[in-house]
Design an enzyme around this catalytic site. Structure first.
Site: not given
Length: 497
Positions: A340, A438
């Site tokens: 991310c 994630h």
């Protein structure tokens, strides 16, 4: 105001054990065939989870929903504050960002937040006959009383009973409880139906005089003294857990070889660090967060985590000497993963045309992968499944994306295939890979594959989801043994014992 039986758990302090008590009670009730849901009016946390319908809630509420055996809903956590500076936070209302507010602006904004809270509570009340509510911080914050929606302000509005939990491990537990009661109004004090004392070590007989004194002084019962649970692994709501790295009852390797070393910079605005729990508690891994001004040790694998303020944290990395440490790590053949915000940092540049994170419109990334990222107000929030392209095995991965930024990849090798879309990148020398996904390490086979790629020759299946289930069961069994569940059920149902 509501049709459900509702019970609120408030704490004398932050980290008193509210999240864990709600999770454990959700599991106890679910095992007794109660239809129960968790609810937290307002949460301040950088760990969030994505609901099936593409909204965002606090990670603790996702764990509590898992404990209750119910699907995630944005209505379980209608207000989520994600700090991105010392005084400001992104405000998530019923799952979606409505922008950034400085602390003082937020207080003027509270009435809108309150509308969202009571709207979500009504929706949840129609779906579930029992609701367990988690407070935030402490109800004794007299400076935050006006317009409160997180603690007693909520309890008074919906007219629900409260149980107060206090952490004895920090010391001063009786002062915590008596002091909290002193800061409350008479009607708020009357709302508290009993106390739970958390994290007790030692012989309970030595505590009995204190418990008797507390009950006599307050005319309220102690509903249980919970033991300190060593090696309890459950998703931390926000702060990095400093508890033991290893769980009990996980088979450890009998080999005397040094463990596989994994390090992560503890970014000032690190987010979703729960991504790394499977690595932190893996028996074959020596896992370490590297804090501000700490010497960066040699490692087999470096991880760059997510961030709520990528440009600030990127500059912090550079100031802390991470850029040269990473370059040296790569020269010596080490592996590097960026997730991310970490993905964005690994690229050539990060553009911020809307000045979302700083006054700079662009910043140089670490320059290790050939792409650029543009931050934009529209957030990507999605749960997804795909294939890991690190090896030819094309192992299945699943997780969620939650980021404000789009990355323009070049023709280099993608890291994942999600549907027909590519995600992330693998460097030409196969030493670096980046992804927006994630919970990447939660799938046991994907974890094995990534660790093999990184250099840990392991085939040991390690399933974080199985461990979460074990820990929730452990919690429920502990609560059945140490809490007066009959009285708690009477309080929840509004009946007299």
């Amino acid at each position: 105001m509501h049709s459900s039986h509702t019970l609120m758990i408030q704490g004398c302090t932050s980290d008193a054990g509210k999240s864990t008590l709600v999770a454990g009670l959700c599991r106890v009730l679910a095992k007794r065939n109660f239809s129960v849901a968790p609810f937290k009016p307002q949460n301040m946390a950088l760990n969030s989870a994505v609901t099936e319908d593409g909204g965002e809630i606090g990670r603790a509420q996702a764990l509590q929903a898992l404990a209750a055996g119910v699907p995630l809903s944005v209505h379980m956590n209608p207000v989520l504050l994600k700090p991105n500076t010392d005084t400001g936070a992104q405000v998530i209302l019923q799952g979606h960002s409505i922008g950034n507010l400085e602390a003082l602006d937020y207080h003027q904004y509270k009435p809108k937040a309150a509308n969202a809270v009571f709207d979500s509570f009504q929706i949840l009340s129609k779906q579930y006959p029992y609701i367990l509510v988690e407070g935030a911080g402490s109800p004794a914050e007299v400076n935050l009383r006006k317009g409160d929606i997180a603690n007693m302000g909520f309890a008074e509005q919906v007219d629900c009973p409260v149980i107060l939990i206090a952490d004895i491990d920090k010391g001063g537990v009786f002062a915590h409880i008596i002091g909290t009661l002193e800061c409350l109004s008479e009607s708020e004090r009357n709302r508290i139906k009993g106390f739970v004392i958390n994290r007790f070590r030692g012989d309970i007989a030595l505590l009995q005089d204190g418990l008797d004194w507390l009950e006599a002084k307050t005319q309220k019962p102690v509903l249980g003294v919970l033991p300190y649970l060593h090696g309890l692994h459950l998703d931390a709501e926000d702060a990095i857990s400093s508890s033991e790295n290893l769980l009990q009852n996980i088979p450890t390797s009998q080999s005397q070889h040094p463990k596989f070393k994994v390090i992560i910079p503890l970014l000032p605005h690190i987010s979703n660090h729960t991504d790394f729990e499977p690595l932190r508690i893996h028996p074959e891994i020596d896992f370490q967060y590297i804090t501000h001004n700490q010497t960066i040790p040699p490692a087999d694998l470096i991880l760059l985590p997510g961030s709520k303020n990528v440009l600030f944290d990127l500059q912090w990395l550079k100031d802390q000497g991470w850029q040269s440490a990473i370059n040296q790590h790569l020269r010596y053949g080490g592996k590097l993963i960026g997730i991310c915000g970490g993905l964005q940092m690994l690229g050539q540049q990060i553009h911020d045309p809307f000045k979302m994170e700083s006054e700079k419109s662009s910043a140089l990334g670490l320059g290790l992968l050939d792409y650029e990222t543009t931050l934009n107000p529209q957030k990507t929030l999605t749960t997804c499944e795909g294939q890991l392209l690190l090896t030819t095995n094309k192992v299945k991965v699943k997780g969620y994306e939650i980021h404000a930024g789009t990355t323009a990849y070049t023709d280099q090798k993608p890291a994942l295939l999600i549907g027909s879309n590519i995600d992330g990148m693998i460097s030409a020398d196969n030493q670096i890979f980046s992804t927006y996904l994630h919970s990447l390490f939660d799938e046991p086979q994907a974890l094995i594959e990534i660790l093999l790629w990184a250099g840990l020759k392991t085939q040991q299946a390690f399933d974080i989801n199985e461990i979460k289930e074990q820990q929730l069961e452990r919690l429920a069994n502990t609560y059945e043994e140490h809490l007066d569940m009959d009285t708690i059920l009477h309080i929840l149902q509004g009946t007299t014992p």
